[in-house]
Design a protein around this motif. Structure first.
Motif, PDB file in Angstrom:
ATOM      1  N   ASN A 230     -68.438 -39.546  64.443  1.00  0.00           N
ATOM      2  CA  ASN A 230     -67.587 -38.529  65.061  1.00  0.00           C
ATOM      3  C   ASN A 230     -66.143 -39.008  65.166  1.00  0.00           C
ATOM      4  OD1 ASN A 230     -67.851 -40.384  67.091  1.00  0.00           O
ATOM      5  ND2 ASN A 230     -68.257 -38.905  68.704  1.00  0.00           N
ATOM      6  N   GLU A 231     -65.298 -38.149  65.722  1.00  0.00           N
ATOM      7  CA  GLU A 231     -63.871 -38.461  65.788  1.00  0.00           C
ATOM      8  C   GLU A 231     -63.594 -39.650  66.702  1.00  0.00           C
ATOM      9  OE1 GLU A 231     -61.843 -34.939  66.942  1.00  0.00           O
ATOM     10  OE2 GLU A 231     -62.491 -33.783  65.194  1.00  0.00           O
ATOM     11  N   ALA A 232     -64.368 -39.787  67.797  1.00  0.00           N
ATOM     12  CA  ALA A 232     -64.170 -40.907  68.717  1.00  0.00           C
ATOM     13  C   ALA A 232     -64.376 -42.238  67.995  1.00  0.00           C
ATOM     14  CB  ALA A 232     -65.119 -40.792  69.905  1.00  0.00           C
ATOM     15  N   PHE A 233     -65.353 -42.281  67.093  1.00  0.00           N
ATOM     16  CA  PHE A 233     -65.584 -43.492  66.297  1.00  0.00           C
ATOM     17  C   PHE A 233     -64.361 -43.799  65.439  1.00  0.00           C
ATOM     18  CE2 PHE A 233     -66.757 -45.431  62.288  1.00  0.00           C
ATOM     19  CZ  PHE A 233     -67.525 -46.514  62.678  1.00  0.00           C
ATOM     20  N   GLU A 234     -63.806 -42.779  64.800  1.00  0.00           N
ATOM     21  CA  GLU A 234     -62.644 -43.002  63.943  1.00  0.00           C
ATOM     22  C   GLU A 234     -61.448 -43.485  64.756  1.00  0.00           C
ATOM     23  OE1 GLU A 234     -62.601 -40.066  60.316  1.00  0.00           O
ATOM     24  OE2 GLU A 234     -62.945 -38.896  62.138  1.00  0.00           O
ATOM     25  N   ARG A 235     -61.245 -42.878  65.946  1.00  0.00           N
ATOM     26  CA  ARG A 235     -60.105 -43.279  66.772  1.00  0.00           C
ATOM     27  C   ARG A 235     -60.238 -44.717  67.241  1.00  0.00           C
ATOM     28  NH1 ARG A 235     -61.020 -38.186  69.190  1.00  0.00           N
ATOM     29  NH2 ARG A 235     -62.013 -39.247  70.973  1.00  0.00           N
ATOM     30  N   ARG A 236     -61.434 -45.108  67.666  1.00  0.00           N
ATOM     31  CA  ARG A 236     -61.588 -46.445  68.274  1.00  0.00           C
ATOM     32  C   ARG A 236     -61.637 -47.554  67.236  1.00  0.00           C
ATOM     33  NH1 ARG A 236     -60.523 -50.238  70.036  1.00  0.00           N
ATOM     34  NH2 ARG A 236     -61.183 -51.371  71.923  1.00  0.00           N
ATOM     35  N   THR A 237     -62.298 -47.303  66.107  1.00  0.00           N
ATOM     36  CA  THR A 237     -62.504 -48.388  65.137  1.00  0.00           C
ATOM     37  C   THR A 237     -61.404 -48.465  64.088  1.00  0.00           C
ATOM     38  OG1 THR A 237     -63.811 -46.996  63.639  1.00  0.00           O
ATOM     39  CG2 THR A 237     -64.985 -48.097  65.434  1.00  0.00           C
ATOM     40  N   GLY A 238     -60.678 -47.363  63.877  1.00  0.00           N
ATOM     41  CA  GLY A 238     -59.663 -47.361  62.823  1.00  0.00           C
ATOM     42  C   GLY A 238     -60.219 -47.034  61.453  1.00  0.00           C
ATOM     43  N   TYR A 239     -61.545 -46.904  61.328  1.00  0.00           N
ATOM     44  CA  TYR A 239     -62.157 -46.514  60.060  1.00  0.00           C
ATOM     45  C   TYR A 239     -62.120 -44.995  59.912  1.00  0.00           C
ATOM     46  CZ  TYR A 239     -64.212 -51.196  59.437  1.00  0.00           C
ATOM     47  OH  TYR A 239     -64.403 -52.531  59.264  1.00  0.00           O
ATOM     48  N   ARG A 240     -61.832 -44.515  58.710  1.00  0.00           N
ATOM     49  CA  ARG A 240     -61.985 -43.101  58.413  1.00  0.00           C
ATOM     50  C   ARG A 240     -63.431 -42.837  58.016  1.00  0.00           C
ATOM     51  NH1 ARG A 240     -58.675 -41.178  61.204  1.00  0.00           N
ATOM     52  NH2 ARG A 240     -59.084 -39.179  60.168  1.00  0.00           N
ATOM     53  N   ARG A 241     -63.828 -41.588  58.162  1.00  0.00           N
ATOM     54  CA  ARG A 241     -65.231 -41.247  57.904  1.00  0.00           C
ATOM     55  C   ARG A 241     -65.653 -41.637  56.494  1.00  0.00           C
ATOM     56  NH1 ARG A 241     -66.935 -35.458  59.923  1.00  0.00           N
ATOM     57  NH2 ARG A 241     -66.208 -36.545  61.783  1.00  0.00           N
ATOM     58  N   GLY A 242     -64.807 -41.365  55.537  1.00  0.00           N
ATOM     59  CA  GLY A 242     -65.163 -41.681  54.161  1.00  0.00           C
ATOM     60  C   GLY A 242     -65.340 -43.170  53.900  1.00  0.00           C
ATOM     61  N   GLU A 243     -64.744 -44.008  54.752  1.00  0.00           N
ATOM     62  CA  GLU A 243     -64.836 -45.456  54.551  1.00  0.00           C
ATOM     63  C   GLU A 243     -66.155 -46.035  55.022  1.00  0.00           C
ATOM     64  OE1 GLU A 243     -60.575 -47.431  55.038  1.00  0.00           O
ATOM     65  OE2 GLU A 243     -61.035 -46.145  56.760  1.00  0.00           O
ATOM     66  N   VAL A 244     -66.870 -45.315  55.891  1.00  0.00           N
ATOM     67  CA  VAL A 244     -68.091 -45.878  56.469  1.00  0.00           C
ATOM     68  C   VAL A 244     -69.348 -45.183  55.983  1.00  0.00           C
ATOM     69  CG1 VAL A 244     -66.875 -46.628  58.522  1.00  0.00           C
ATOM     70  CG2 VAL A 244     -67.953 -44.396  58.524  1.00  0.00           C
ATOM     71  N   LEU A 245     -69.225 -43.974  55.431  1.00  0.00           N
ATOM     72  CA  LEU A 245     -70.419 -43.278  54.961  1.00  0.00           C
ATOM     73  C   LEU A 245     -71.105 -44.098  53.874  1.00  0.00           C
ATOM     74  CD1 LEU A 245     -69.238 -39.552  54.815  1.00  0.00           C
ATOM     75  CD2 LEU A 245     -70.451 -40.751  56.644  1.00  0.00           C
ATOM     76  N   GLY A 246     -72.421 -44.243  54.026  1.00  0.00           N
ATOM     77  CA  GLY A 246     -73.198 -45.032  53.075  1.00  0.00           C
ATOM     78  C   GLY A 246     -73.286 -46.502  53.409  1.00  0.00           C
ATOM     79  N   ARG A 247     -72.536 -46.964  54.429  1.00  0.00           N
ATOM     80  CA  ARG A 247     -72.551 -48.386  54.774  1.00  0.00           C
ATOM     81  C   ARG A 247     -73.496 -48.646  55.947  1.00  0.00           C
ATOM     82  NH1 ARG A 247     -66.430 -50.602  54.661  1.00  0.00           N
ATOM     83  NH2 ARG A 247     -67.595 -52.564  54.667  1.00  0.00           N
ATOM     84  N   SER A 248     -73.802 -49.924  56.176  1.00  0.00           N
ATOM     85  CA  SER A 248     -74.759 -50.315  57.216  1.00  0.00           C
ATOM     86  C   SER A 248     -74.100 -50.328  58.587  1.00  0.00           C
ATOM     87  CB  SER A 248     -75.312 -51.707  56.906  1.00  0.00           C
ATOM     88  OG  SER A 248     -76.047 -52.222  58.005  1.00  0.00           O
ATOM     89  N   LEU A 249     -74.931 -50.210  59.632  1.00  0.00           N
ATOM     90  CA  LEU A 249     -74.436 -50.326  60.999  1.00  0.00           C
ATOM     91  C   LEU A 249     -73.875 -51.713  61.280  1.00  0.00           C
ATOM     92  CD1 LEU A 249     -77.227 -48.438  63.000  1.00  0.00           C
ATOM     93  CD2 LEU A 249     -74.916 -47.642  62.520  1.00  0.00           C
ATOM     94  N   ARG A 250     -74.233 -52.683  60.485  1.00  0.00           N
ATOM     95  CA  ARG A 250     -73.716 -54.042  60.668  1.00  0.00           C
ATOM     96  C   ARG A 250     -72.227 -54.145  60.345  1.00  0.00           C
ATOM     97  NH1 ARG A 250     -78.397 -57.983  58.068  1.00  0.00           N
ATOM     98  NH2 ARG A 250     -80.008 -57.573  59.653  1.00  0.00           N
ATOM     99  N   LEU A 251     -71.668 -53.070  59.843  1.00  0.00           N
ATOM    100  CA  LEU A 251     -70.253 -53.039  59.484  1.00  0.00           C
ATOM    101  C   LEU A 251     -69.355 -53.499  60.629  1.00  0.00           C
ATOM    102  CD1 LEU A 251     -67.805 -51.886  57.755  1.00  0.00           C
ATOM    103  CD2 LEU A 251     -68.251 -49.713  58.911  1.00  0.00           C
ATOM    104  N   LEU A 252     -69.726 -53.185  61.878  1.00  0.00           N
ATOM    105  CA  LEU A 252     -68.852 -53.430  63.025  1.00  0.00           C
ATOM    106  C   LEU A 252     -69.068 -54.795  63.672  1.00  0.00           C
ATOM    107  CD1 LEU A 252     -69.190 -49.911  64.671  1.00  0.00           C
ATOM    108  CD2 LEU A 252     -67.401 -50.705  63.139  1.00  0.00           C
ATOM    109  N   GLN A 253     -70.039 -55.550  63.217  1.00  0.00           N
ATOM    110  CA  GLN A 253     -70.318 -56.845  63.828  1.00  0.00           C
ATOM    111  C   GLN A 253     -69.317 -57.891  63.348  1.00  0.00           C
ATOM    112  OE1 GLN A 253     -74.436 -57.566  62.908  1.00  0.00           O
ATOM    113  NE2 GLN A 253     -75.081 -55.601  63.749  1.00  0.00           N
ATOM    114  N   GLY A 254     -69.119 -58.938  64.205  1.00  0.00           N
ATOM    115  CA  GLY A 254     -68.131 -59.961  63.882  1.00  0.00           C
ATOM    116  C   GLY A 254     -68.593 -61.348  64.269  1.00  0.00           C
ATOM    117  N   PRO A 255     -67.694 -62.308  64.209  1.00  0.00           N
ATOM    118  CA  PRO A 255     -68.080 -63.713  64.433  1.00  0.00           C
ATOM    119  C   PRO A 255     -68.574 -64.002  65.840  1.00  0.00           C
ATOM    120  CG  PRO A 255     -65.691 -63.472  64.287  1.00  0.00           C
ATOM    121  CD  PRO A 255     -66.270 -62.174  63.851  1.00  0.00           C
TER     122      PRO A 255
END
Length: 763
Positions: A230-255
């Motif tokens: 949703n839009e809240a995800f785009e605002r908080r993470t800086g990712y656009r919808r097209g950049e994350v579709l098809g990717r894993s939920l692990r995308l947001l994890q870090g060190p």
């Protein structure tokens, strides 16, 4: 419901098209029919066709007429044409009458169709009776009525079949329309709800992600891919919808995302169970942020998990507040070191682990020497910077397993864990660390371009030694630190049991002193001061503390206790009042002479000291000119201008000042010109070696000469031999005080001796 209106609309459309087709076809067929009928002289047919065409034209033109009226007129046209043809042409024209019920069923419904069916059947029976009765039907008796009835019944049967079929078909069609309409309403409602839900989800402040489970995936995070954010995800993470579709939920994890939390989520997802967790995620730009996430599985009709819905709430501010609260609760704001609360917890843990591991550890209490002087002289900003620098130096010296804490002011505590299995070796290790700390703190501090120096007094206690608690260890280290400070500062002292006994003795003395003051058990004795001829010209009031057994507690013992505990202010106020009353007693006895009373630096620096003196003089009525306030040179170290100003205020009341123990304290003599002084008192340490010691003799002569030039009276303390007295008299000493002339005694005894003119002699 909208269905009847839809059926009516459908019938109206059918009727409009049917009317147009009938009119056009009727016109196309009627004209040849009219011409043919006219050529044959069949004028009735001509009239019928013309009337029918005109009637149809009128129905077609008058669209504003009610639908039912127009349909009835249309059916009547067909009925008239059918009756006319039936009369002129014969039974073959019955086909026109057959169409009327069918059209009524189509255009009006079942009930009107049945009525028209009856009318059509009656017309066939009545109008077509003559012609039908004349028909020859093979195998049927030649009865006209019977033949007409059979033909009419067959007409009715076939017409009824067509009419009912059409009516039933229309009823089913209406029912289908009804169900379709209901489904359309439901579908519209669902679509509207879906649009609202989609709009609401898109605009939620919470982040929403939907991931589809891969058919061949493992079922956990690795076996899915994102299909919605949703839009809240785009605002908080800086990712656009097209950049994350098809990717894993692990995308947001870090060190710094906690592995234990990820394992917990992975296990729950592998079991297709809903899971809630607090997780550290990262934006596209790499900025960490905390979320409270809830993952919920979505299964199809067969119970197979097909999707995961993740709802995430940003809790970064809440986490920050929790961290701030934790820091405030357990860490010192200024230095960032653990505070007393966290320190006590770590001491408890160190005690437990040292006992389990049979190893010795140490607790060090560190106090910065001269910190108060620097802080008062240069301000709190410099003092705070000094504390931060000291904390940094201490932290750099420690191992990761050790703890450096600040517990208040300029006091630090260091925990050294698991130094050795033997007490002797552990003590040596603690001593080595303490020496490193002392050396590190002793190095100059560079603050804002200025150099500052401070040293450290360090107290050390070892653990475990049986029955110790965290409070005990802290108290022992504190006690040892005060021993190091008492021994000259910038030193290290290890705790010994005797130290605690000394502390307890001082605490008991503090308590007993307060009780004695409250009970009026303290006394003031007077030691006479004499001139060169041995005549009493003044006296010094000295405090005495008699015990129940007749013994006396020396002032050198209880006065420091009073200074440390703060009782000295109350004691000083009591002593001042006693001095005023003593002056009055001497006046009443006819022996008026000035009396000296000691004022401690702590008492003198009280903000209301001048007011207290004024109030005491007013309450007692004692003359201020007969009182001499004795102050030590230590009073002059701090806030000299304020001290001098206060002395001038008191001098304006008539009070006089004496510098006690002159020459043993503050080394500068510049203050002598600024202060309203009356006398100097030479310390007994200079008198006791006079006149034998050349150095002492020179110092006493210098003080007497300087005082003479400044016009100050001089009192020599501790005169115990005639040789000392002769030396002082020979060098023009104004006044002498000591055992050679009189010991301290109660005022009544002194008055009695002076009134009897008894020679003052040593007791």
């Amino acid at each position: 419901m909208a269905v009847p209106n839809d059926i009516a609309h459908w019938r109206a459309q059918i009727f409009a098209k049917l009317l147009l087709v009938v009119f056009l076809l009727g016109t196309a067929t009627a004209i040849p029919s009219i011409l043919l009928a006219a050529s044959e002289g069949m004028w009735s047919i001509v009239v019928i066709d013309i009337i029918a065409l005109l009637w149809l034209a009128g129905i077609w033109r008058l669209r504003r007429l009610p639908y039912t009226l127009r349909v009835v007129n249309f059916l009547m046209v067909a009925f008239v044409v059918g009756i006319g043809l039936l009369l002129k042409v014969g039974p073959v024209s019955q086909i026109y009458l057959m169409a009327i019920p069918v059209l009524a069923a189509l255009l009006l419904g079942l009930r009107p169709a049945l009525w028209t069916l009856g009318v059509a059947g009656l017309a066939v029976m009545v109008v077509g009776f003559e012609q039908n009765s004349q028909l020859h039907i093979e195998g049927m008796p030649d009865y006209g009525f019977l033949k007409a009835a059979i033909i009419t019944l067959n007409f009715m049967f076939m017409t009824a079949v067509l009419t009912l079929s059409c009516a039933v078909l229309l009823q089913h069609l209406a029912r289908s329309f009804n169900e379709l309409q209901d489904h359309q309403h439901e579908l519209s409602a669902l679509n509207a709800e879906l649009r609202l839900t989609s709009a609401a989800v898109s605009r939620l402040n919470d982040m929403v992600l939907i991931a589809q489970v891969d058919p061949d995936g493992a079922g956990g995070e690795a076996g899915q891919h994102i299909i919605f954010v949703n839009e809240a995800f785009e605002r908080r993470t800086g990712y656009r919808r097209g950049e994350v579709l098809g990717r894993s939920l692990r995308l947001l994890q870090g060190p710094d995302t906690e592995a234990a939390v990820l394992e917990h989520i992975q296990r729950a997802m592998a079991r297709s169970e809903a899971v809630r967790a607090e997780l550290l995620n990262y934006t596209k730009a790499g900025e960490p942020y905390w979320v409270e996430t809830e993952l919920v599985p979505f299964a199809d009709e067969g119970g197979v998990n097909t999707h995961w819905v993740a709802v995430e709430r940003d809790i970064t501010e809440r986490k920050k507040s929790q961290d701030d609260i934790h820091r405030l609760a357990f860490f010192d704001v200024l230095t960032g070191l653990p505070n007393r609360r966290l320190l006590m917890d770590r001491i408890d843990k160190l005690l437990a682990s040292s006992e389990r591991g049979a190893t010795y550890s140490a607790v060090m209490f560190i106090d910065l020497d001269r910190f108060k002087t620097i802080n008062d002289a240069r301000g709190h900003a410099i003092g705070d910077a000094l504390l931060r620098n000291a904390a940094a130096r201490l932290s750099q010296l420690m191992r990761k397993a050790d703890t450096v804490a600040r517990i208040g002011g300029d006091e630090f505590v260091v925990l050294l864990g698991h130094l050795a299995h033997e007490l002797h070796s552990a003590t040596l290790a603690a001593s080595t660390v303490a020496e490193k700390i002392r050396a590190a703190i002793g190095q100059d501090f560079e603050i804002e371009g200025q150099t500052y120096n401070s040293t450290a007094s360090i107290g050390v206690t070892m653990l475990p030694q049986g029955g110790q608690s965290a409070q005990d260890l802290l108290r022992e280290a504190d006690t040892a630190m005060y021993r190091a400070k008492a021994e000259g500062r910038n030193g290290i002292a290890f705790y010994e049991t005797a130290m605690q006994a000394e502390v307890e003795r001082r605490l008991s003395m503090e308590r007993d002193l307060a009780a004695a003051l409250a009970a009026g058990s303290l006394q003031m004795h007077v030691q006479a001061q004499v001139d060169r001829s041995g005549r009493a010209v003044g006296g010094e009031l000295l405090m005495r503390w008699p015990l129940a057994d007749g013994a006396m507690v020396p002032p050198a013992v209880f006065i420091p206790v009073a200074e440390e505990s703060g009782l000295i202010v109350e004691l000083g106020a009591w002593a001042l009042r006693q001095a005023c009353e003593a002056v009055l007693q001497l006046q009443r006895a006819g022996l008026a002479m000035p009396l000296s009373v000691n004022v401690s630096p702590t008492q003198f620096r009280q903000a209301d000291f001048v007011e207290v003196v004024q109030r005491t003089l007013a309450d007692t009525g004692a003359p201020a000119s007969m009182l001499v306030l004795e102050v030590t040179e230590g009073l002059l170290i701090d806030k000299m201008d304020q001290t001098i100003d206060r002395m001038h205020q008191l001098a304006a009341l008539g009070l006089r000042f004496s510098i006690d123990d002159f020459g043993t304290g503050y080394s500068s003599l510049a203050y002598l010109k600024k202060m309203p002084l009356y006398e100097l008192k030479i310390d007994r340490s200079f008198i006791m070696d006079t006149p034998e010691d050349a150095n002492s003799r020179a110092l006493v002569q210098s003080i007497l000469a300087m005082a003479g030039h400044l016009g100050l009276r001089v009192v020599a303390e501790g005169v115990e031999t005639q040789a000392q007295a002769d030396f002082l008299v020979a060098h023009a000493c104004n006044c002498m005080q000591g055992y050679l002339y009189a010991r301290p005694m109660p005022l009544a005894a002194l008055i009695e001796r002076l009134q009897g003119k008894t020679a003052v002699a040593a007791a």
